[in-house]
Design an enzyme around this catalytic site. Structure first.
Site, PDB file in Angstrom:
ATOM      1  N   LYS A  69     -17.767  48.444 -53.379  1.00 39.31           N
ATOM      2  CA  LYS A  69     -18.769  47.487 -52.323  1.00 39.31           C
ATOM      3  C   LYS A  69     -19.130  46.459 -53.273  1.00 39.31           C
ATOM      4  CE  LYS A  69     -22.408  48.778 -52.343  1.00 39.31           C
ATOM      5  NZ  LYS A  69     -24.086  49.766 -52.072  1.00 39.31           N
ATOM      6  N   ARG A  89     -19.814  40.846 -54.567  1.00 41.97           N
ATOM      7  CA  ARG A  89     -20.006  39.459 -55.622  1.00 41.97           C
ATOM      8  C   ARG A  89     -18.582  38.787 -55.653  1.00 41.97           C
ATOM      9  NH1 ARG A  89     -23.129  44.172 -57.668  1.00 41.97           N
ATOM     10  NH2 ARG A  89     -24.628  44.153 -59.410  1.00 41.97           N
ATOM     11  N   ASP A 134     -21.165  46.425 -44.982  1.00 35.21           N
ATOM     12  CA  ASP A 134     -21.503  45.117 -46.057  1.00 35.21           C
ATOM     13  C   ASP A 134     -20.919  44.256 -46.600  1.00 35.21           C
ATOM     14  OD1 ASP A 134     -23.468  47.743 -46.437  1.00 35.21           O
ATOM     15  OD2 ASP A 134     -23.743  47.896 -48.273  1.00 35.21           O
ATOM     16  N   ASN A 157     -28.110  46.273 -43.773  1.00 36.17           N
ATOM     17  CA  ASN A 157     -28.419  47.559 -44.470  1.00 36.17           C
ATOM     18  C   ASN A 157     -28.191  46.878 -46.128  1.00 36.17           C
ATOM     19  OD1 ASN A 157     -30.175  48.991 -45.596  1.00 36.17           O
ATOM     20  ND2 ASN A 157     -29.794  50.873 -45.204  1.00 36.17           N
ATOM     21  N   ARG A 200     -36.959  49.005 -47.373  1.00 37.72           N
ATOM     22  CA  ARG A 200     -36.513  48.675 -48.820  1.00 37.72           C
ATOM     23  C   ARG A 200     -37.585  47.166 -49.134  1.00 37.72           C
ATOM     24  NH1 ARG A 200     -30.179  49.092 -48.576  1.00 37.72           N
ATOM     25  NH2 ARG A 200     -30.618  49.595 -50.750  1.00 37.72           N
ATOM     26  N   GLN A 222     -30.282  44.854 -58.672  1.00 38.11           N
ATOM     27  CA  GLN A 222     -30.122  44.314 -57.768  1.00 38.11           C
ATOM     28  C   GLN A 222     -31.186  42.973 -57.484  1.00 38.11           C
ATOM     29  OE1 GLN A 222     -29.589  45.484 -53.544  1.00 38.11           O
ATOM     30  NE2 GLN A 222     -28.250  47.160 -54.204  1.00 38.11           N
ATOM     31  N   SER A 281     -30.866  51.327 -63.562  1.00 38.45           N
ATOM     32  CA  SER A 281     -29.412  51.262 -62.586  1.00 38.45           C
ATOM     33  C   SER A 281     -28.141  49.941 -63.770  1.00 38.45           C
ATOM     34  CB  SER A 281     -28.985  50.147 -61.317  1.00 38.45           C
ATOM     35  OG  SER A 281     -29.908  51.598 -60.666  1.00 38.45           O
ATOM     36  N   ASP A 287     -25.875  56.471 -57.421  1.00 38.22           N
ATOM     37  CA  ASP A 287     -24.784  56.769 -56.227  1.00 38.22           C
ATOM     38  C   ASP A 287     -24.448  57.660 -56.894  1.00 38.22           C
ATOM     39  OD1 ASP A 287     -26.698  54.740 -55.412  1.00 38.22           O
ATOM     40  OD2 ASP A 287     -24.258  53.281 -55.194  1.00 38.22           O
ATOM     41  N   ASN A 323     -35.475  55.701 -57.671  1.00 34.40           N
ATOM     42  CA  ASN A 323     -35.377  55.131 -56.820  1.00 34.40           C
ATOM     43  C   ASN A 323     -34.438  55.747 -55.629  1.00 34.40           C
ATOM     44  OD1 ASN A 323     -32.989  54.438 -58.457  1.00 34.40           O
ATOM     45  ND2 ASN A 323     -32.621  52.553 -58.389  1.00 34.40           N
ATOM     46  N   LYS A 342     -33.713  53.438 -51.160  1.00 36.47           N
ATOM     47  CA  LYS A 342     -32.093  53.295 -50.969  1.00 36.47           C
ATOM     48  C   LYS A 342     -32.579  53.698 -49.532  1.00 36.47           C
ATOM     49  CE  LYS A 342     -30.782  53.853 -55.344  1.00 36.47           C
ATOM     50  NZ  LYS A 342     -29.986  52.564 -55.703  1.00 36.47           N
ATOM     51  N   GLU A 343     -31.071  54.105 -48.760  1.00 37.35           N
ATOM     52  CA  GLU A 343     -30.712  53.738 -47.406  1.00 37.35           C
ATOM     53  C   GLU A 343     -31.518  54.753 -46.245  1.00 37.35           C
ATOM     54  OE1 GLU A 343     -28.791  52.735 -49.700  1.00 37.35           O
ATOM     55  OE2 GLU A 343     -26.419  52.054 -49.009  1.00 37.35           O
ATOM     56  N   ARG A 365     -33.575  58.918 -50.606  1.00 36.64           N
ATOM     57  CA  ARG A 365     -32.214  60.189 -50.169  1.00 36.64           C
ATOM     58  C   ARG A 365     -33.070  61.320 -51.733  1.00 36.64           C
ATOM     59  NH1 ARG A 365     -28.170  56.085 -52.197  1.00 36.64           N
ATOM     60  NH2 ARG A 365     -26.908  55.962 -50.516  1.00 36.64           N
ATOM     61  N   HIS A 367     -24.409  56.407 -45.540  1.00 36.11           N
ATOM     62  CA  HIS A 367     -23.133  57.191 -45.864  1.00 36.11           C
ATOM     63  C   HIS A 367     -22.652  57.555 -47.122  1.00 36.11           C
ATOM     64  CE1 HIS A 367     -23.117  53.359 -49.491  1.00 36.11           C
ATOM     65  NE2 HIS A 367     -24.493  54.016 -48.687  1.00 36.11           N
ATOM     66  N   ARG A 368     -24.016  57.589 -47.788  1.00 38.96           N
ATOM     67  CA  ARG A 368     -23.411  58.342 -49.029  1.00 38.96           C
ATOM     68  C   ARG A 368     -24.234  60.595 -49.047  1.00 38.96           C
ATOM     69  NH1 ARG A 368     -21.360  55.447 -52.557  1.00 38.96           N
ATOM     70  NH2 ARG A 368     -22.072  53.459 -52.962  1.00 38.96           N
ATOM     71  N   LYS A 407     -20.628  52.045 -43.441  1.00 39.53           N
ATOM     72  CA  LYS A 407     -21.274  50.882 -44.111  1.00 39.53           C
ATOM     73  C   LYS A 407     -20.813  50.338 -45.364  1.00 39.53           C
ATOM     74  CE  LYS A 407     -26.289  50.092 -46.382  1.00 39.53           C
ATOM     75  NZ  LYS A 407     -25.540  50.002 -48.299  1.00 39.53           N
TER      76      LYS A 407
HETATM   77  O1  LIG Z   1     -26.024  45.979 -57.227  1.00 40.04           O
HETATM   78  C1  LIG Z   1     -25.328  46.671 -56.932  1.00 40.04           C
HETATM   79  O2  LIG Z   1     -23.658  46.179 -56.624  1.00 40.04           O
HETATM   80  C2  LIG Z   1     -25.817  48.108 -56.488  1.00 40.04           C
HETATM   81  C3  LIG Z   1     -27.194  48.566 -57.372  1.00 40.04           C
HETATM   82  C4  LIG Z   1     -27.491  49.465 -57.256  1.00 40.04           C
HETATM   83  O3  LIG Z   1     -28.878  49.780 -56.632  1.00 40.04           O
HETATM   84  P1  LIG Z   1     -30.263  49.587 -57.502  1.00 40.04           P
HETATM   85  O4  LIG Z   1     -29.601  48.394 -59.108  1.00 40.04           O
HETATM   86  O5  LIG Z   1     -30.899  49.014 -56.427  1.00 40.04           O
HETATM   87  O6  LIG Z   1     -30.457  51.275 -58.295  1.00 40.04           O
HETATM   88  C5  LIG Z   1     -26.727  50.651 -56.716  1.00 40.04           C
HETATM   89  O7  LIG Z   1     -27.558  51.559 -55.875  1.00 40.04           O
HETATM   90  C6  LIG Z   1     -26.035  49.572 -55.611  1.00 40.04           C
HETATM   91  O8  LIG Z   1     -25.813  50.747 -54.384  1.00 40.04           O
HETATM   92  C7  LIG Z   1     -25.100  48.762 -55.198  1.00 40.04           C
HETATM   93  C1  LIG Z   2     -27.654  51.817 -52.173  1.00 42.23           C
HETATM   94  C2  LIG Z   2     -26.759  51.405 -51.744  1.00 42.23           C
HETATM   95  O1  LIG Z   2     -26.995  50.685 -51.000  1.00 42.23           O
HETATM   96  P1  LIG Z   2     -27.251  48.953 -51.168  1.00 42.23           P
HETATM   97  O2  LIG Z   2     -25.962  48.133 -51.590  1.00 42.23           O
HETATM   98  O3  LIG Z   2     -27.321  48.971 -49.581  1.00 42.23           O
HETATM   99  O4  LIG Z   2     -27.873  48.886 -52.632  1.00 42.23           O
HETATM  100  C3  LIG Z   2     -25.590  52.515 -52.264  1.00 42.23           C
HETATM  101  O5  LIG Z   2     -24.161  52.151 -51.215  1.00 42.23           O
HETATM  102  O6  LIG Z   2     -25.758  53.753 -52.301  1.00 42.23           O
END
Ligand SMILES: O=C(O)C1=C[C@@H](OP(=O)(O)O)[C@@H](O)[C@H](O)C1
Ligand SMILES: C=C(OP(=O)(O)O)C(=O)O
Length: 433
Positions: free
Chosen positions: A22, A27, A49, A94, A127, A175, A201, A316, A339, A343-344, A347, A390-391, A416
């Site tokens: 994903k 990206r 997504d 989401n 979020r 992100q 992360s 994740d 964090n 998230k969704e 958690r 989903h997780r 998702k």
């Molecule tokens: O940059 C990304 O692709 C992601 C960063 C992570 O989020 P956070 O940076 O908010 O932890 C991860 O949980 C998410 O599923 C995907």
């Molecule tokens: C946090 C997640 O998704 P998102 O890319 O919406 O942040 C995830 O996929 O566990």
């Protein structure tokens, strides 16, 4: 509400060809759209997504052609900022990997003065996005919160972004920094980014930097604290981009192998650019037997022991460790996962609540979870609330490895990131009968 009951699983054995990641798919789509020339993306993930990213790009005037199975996509790059003719509202579900990067990219100066609203599902409106909006505002962006301060929906006036110096808080989501990095080379002045707070992360920033490099842009940084990006660059299409298998999705199958048999997963390798490859190291530390190949990893059952570990770098896949913990000897503590709460769903709360329903003894703190192992004869057949996460659905399918059934509520929420998850999972399961 739809329910799925998974029968007790007696053994795990088999091979899974992973669907595309994903994080990499979204990206790749965005960078291809911003790049000069066309890019052919292969092994693209087809899930909610990525559909939200594709729909948004279409609305923004980007042309692309999908294969029938939607795993190949040829994107015609626009070579810079999107040319938006009229004001519009984009619904982004989401998907954090759509909302955050698009919020930054849509602040770039375009030909027309238009307003773009970014909105999503109810949970998306809970979020946080303030750290990103604050950073973009320092660079001259004009963004309004349409409902609650600090959360989507947001309205972006297409007024242009300046370079210079910017501070961004990295302590809630990586992100936000990813979004800023992606937009930075398209500015008219160099950008110096300073991180405030501890960057969470972090491996997702490595994904961003590696992919920016694949699209011709180099970023310098000092220990992930300060980032320097030269202005007036262009993303250059690599022509073809192959998306790696999803390492987070792999975690469920690999955990199943570690608990009750043997599983081979193809589409990732030890040098994967996804931080979630490091999930395998955690399984290995817990006692699973691991073999890496050039395009696969195989995990086999071992004597599993609980672990006390900081999993901030793989938030994740860390959820999957919380389930493995039930099958290990001794307690497991997963730390530095604050964090999870944004998230969704929350958690931390969801995981603790649902693990307790199964019979587990769990302690949850502000940013950690402590889980005691559960003897196989003490697992209870529970109905697991997935909170549209989903997780949660994918993790709790592993409870059937206890020899008890498990019922997953709203199992379709896996769409998702992994619409066929349960069908794939079934491939590697033998049931009692
Ligand atoms: O940059 C990304 O692709 C992601 C960063 C992570 O989020 P956070 O940076 O908010 O932890 C991860 O949980 C998410 O599923 C995907
Ligand atoms: C946090 C997640 O998704 P998102 O890319 O919406 O942040 C995830 O996929 O566990």
């Amino acid at each position: 509400m739809k329910k799925l009951t998974i029968s007790p699983i007696s053994k795990i054995n088999g091979k899974i060809n992973l669907i595309g990641s994903k994080s990499l798919s979204n990206r790749a789509l965005l960078l291809s759209a911003l790049a000069t020339r066309a890019t052919k993306i292969t092994n693209l993930l087809d899930s909610d997504d990525t559909r939200h990213m594709l729909n948004a790009l279409r609305e923004l005037g980007v042309k692309f052609q999908l294969s029938d199975d939607r795993t190949e996509c040829e994107v015609q790059g626009v070579g810079g900022a999107f040319d938006i003719q009229d004001s519009l509202a984009l619904f982004l579900g989401n998907a954090g990997t759509v909302m955050r990067p698009l919020a930054a990219v849509l602040c770039l100066k375009g030909k027309n003065t238009v307003e773009v609203v970014l909105t999503g599902e109810p949970r998306m409106k809970e979020r946080p996005i303030a750290h990103l909006v604050d950073a973009l505002s320092q660079l001259g962006a004009d963004i309004d919160y349409l409902e609650n301060q600090g959360y989507p929906p947001i309205a972006i006036k297409n007024r242009g972004l300046q370079g210079g110096k910017v501070k961004i808080d990295g302590s809630i989501s990586s992100q936000f920094l990813t979004a800023l990095l992606i937009v930075a080379p398209l500015l008219e002045q160099d950008l110096d980014i300073e991180i405030i707070g501890d960057l969470v992360s972090r491996p997702y920033i490595d994904i961003t930097l590696t992919m920016m490099k694949d699209f011709g842009v180099t970023v310098c940084h000092e220990n992930y604290q300060n980032f320097y990006i030269k202005a007036n660059q262009r993303y250059i299409s690599p022509k073809n981009y192959l998306v790696e298998g999803d390492a987070s999705a792999a975690s469920y199958f690999l955990a199943a192998g570690a608990i009750k048999g043997k599983v081979k997963v193809t589409g990732i390798c030890k040098n994967s650019i996804q931080g979630d490859r490091l999930f395998v190291d955690v399984l290995e530390k817990m006692g699973a037997k691991v073999t890496w190949g050039s395009d696969f990893v195989e995990v086999e059952k071992g004597e599993l022991t609980g672990i006390d570990v900081d999993l901030n770098h793989i938030p994740d896949a860390a959820m999957t460790i919380a389930i493995v913990a039930l099958f290990a000897n001794g307690e497991t503590v997963i730390r530095n996962i604050y964090n999870w709460r944004v998230k969704e769903t929350d958690r931390l709360t969801a995981m603790a609540t649902e693990l307790r329903k199964v019979g587990a003894e769990v302690e949850k703190g502000e940013d950690f979870i402590r889980i005691q192992p559960l003897p196989l004869n003490q697992f209870k057949h529970a109905e697991i609330e997935t909170y549209n996460d989903h997780r949660m659905a994918m993790c709790f399918s592993l409870i059937a490895l206890s020899g008890n059934p498990v019922t997953i509520l709203n199992p379709d929420c896996v769409s998702k990131t992994f619409p066929n998850y349960f069908q794939e999972f079934k491939h590697i399961c033998s049931t009692e009968i």
